[in-house]
Design a protein around this motif. Sequence first.
Motif, PDB file in Angstrom:
ATOM      1  N   ARG A  23       0.834  -1.203   0.000  1.00  0.00           N
ATOM      2  CA  ARG A  23       0.000   0.000   0.000  1.00  0.00           C
ATOM      3  C   ARG A  23       0.870   1.256   0.000  1.00  0.00           C
ATOM      4  O   ARG A  23       0.548   2.247  -0.679  1.00  0.00           O
ATOM      5  N   ARG A  66      -8.939  -1.292   4.032  1.00  0.00           N
ATOM      6  CA  ARG A  66      -9.153   0.057   4.554  1.00  0.00           C
ATOM      7  C   ARG A  66      -7.891   0.622   5.209  1.00  0.00           C
ATOM      8  O   ARG A  66      -7.086  -0.108   5.777  1.00  0.00           O
ATOM      9  N   ALA A  71     -12.998   4.072   6.895  1.00  0.00           N
ATOM     10  CA  ALA A  71     -12.862   4.191   5.448  1.00  0.00           C
ATOM     11  C   ALA A  71     -14.054   3.636   4.684  1.00  0.00           C
ATOM     12  O   ALA A  71     -14.337   4.088   3.566  1.00  0.00           O
ATOM     13  N   MET A  74     -16.049   6.742   4.687  1.00  0.00           N
ATOM     14  CA  MET A  74     -15.295   7.934   4.290  1.00  0.00           C
ATOM     15  C   MET A  74     -14.824   7.855   2.846  1.00  0.00           C
ATOM     16  O   MET A  74     -14.875   8.841   2.112  1.00  0.00           O
ATOM     17  N   GLU A  75     -14.354   6.691   2.424  1.00  0.00           N
ATOM     18  CA  GLU A  75     -13.820   6.575   1.076  1.00  0.00           C
ATOM     19  C   GLU A  75     -14.923   6.486   0.023  1.00  0.00           C
ATOM     20  O   GLU A  75     -14.645   6.530  -1.168  1.00  0.00           O
ATOM     21  N   SER A  76     -16.163   6.376   0.471  1.00  0.00           N
ATOM     22  CA  SER A  76     -17.268   6.365  -0.481  1.00  0.00           C
ATOM     23  C   SER A  76     -17.786   7.772  -0.755  1.00  0.00           C
ATOM     24  O   SER A  76     -18.588   7.974  -1.663  1.00  0.00           O
ATOM     25  N   ALA A 110     -10.018  13.620   7.109  1.00  0.00           N
ATOM     26  CA  ALA A 110     -10.749  14.329   6.064  1.00  0.00           C
ATOM     27  C   ALA A 110     -11.757  15.261   6.708  1.00  0.00           C
ATOM     28  O   ALA A 110     -12.220  15.040   7.836  1.00  0.00           O
ATOM     29  N   MET A 122     -17.561   1.534  -1.267  1.00  0.00           N
ATOM     30  CA  MET A 122     -16.425   0.672  -0.959  1.00  0.00           C
ATOM     31  C   MET A 122     -16.871  -0.621  -0.282  1.00  0.00           C
ATOM     32  O   MET A 122     -16.335  -1.697  -0.539  1.00  0.00           O
TER      33      MET A 122
END
Length: 375
Positions: A23, A66, A71, A74-76, A110, A122
């Motif tokens: 990663r 994640r 995440a 949040m990542e969506s 974020a 996600m």
Amino acid sequence: MTTQFRAEHVGSLLRPQALLDARAAHAKGDVSDERLRELEDEAALAAIALQRDAGVEVFTEGEVRRGTFMAGLMESLGGLVPVEETGGLVSWHRAGMADPTPEELAFEGAAAGGKLYQKKAMTSTEAAFLAKHAPGQYKITMMAASMGTSLWQPGISDGVYPSPEQLLEDVVRLQIEEIHTLFDQGVSWIQLDSLSYMWIIDTELRDKFTAMTGLTAEQMLDMTVSMDRAVVEAAKAKNPDATIAMHFCRGNNRSAWMGEGSYEPVAERLFGEVGVDRFLLEYDSERAGGFEPLRHMPAGRTVMLGLVSTKTPQLESPDDLRRRIDAAAEYVPLENLGITTQCGFASTASGNLLTLDEQRRKLELVVQTAQKVWG
């Protein structure tokens, strides 16, 4: 409501070092998207095998895709801008060890810099993988929408959302859409992970949050309960047979914690008004207080006692665990109790200070204790 699963873990598991390295290389452009996805799939399969071998019957991917437990939601979301998270707003502590440095705890956070919208789901990737590979019941974990207060930061968010409440309305709406999508994929178990109530029961955190937002403890509790209730009610309206759970801890990052205090200030409203089927409650240390607040638990709810710590490698005494279960049974009938870890093993990708073997032993202890108590 599902009550037959007496042994559970919260969700996240330690990541293999190869995945962490990949990663980091991916962030530099040295590992392709395809290769990273292959390694994530391998790590997810290993996580499923670990749970199966330990005897755990409710599976997750270990949240290996994640960066943090947040995440999944949040990542969506689109409309977020990166901000540095170093734990500066709160103090983090370790029991019996040196407190972590801000650099050790740092991860990319974020804040809402624009109107929020859903750019991808996600958790749908996790759900599809688990549907194909999990040997039994699986669950999808996600940050509770009420934790969206962390996305509101003065000077960044107030131009779009003048108050945290207005931002949370959008977060709730988007989380409901995500849960409905998961149901359409065949998911039947959702777990909401929340730290929001910690900002109410810990006096130091409450004062800091009030200074930042202007909200009193009563207003914070009203807002948090109403947001969580709205998500749960919408989920149940879509799929009445789904299991909806909520996990509540006091911070979990590199074996450190950030808050303390009894459930008492929030118990009556949290347990009585947020209509989840299962509560996974941190109870591995004195920081959580006693079992007395469980007297507010409505009849028929399942309470998973988080008695096994994921923060330390030392194994708890099986006899002590059974005595604590008996103590909790003074407030909630034994048939409505189960045992779990107090939190995940890796709420952030770097994980807590345990080895993979120590993690396995902890999971086995949860299962073995459940078998001794409930058969």
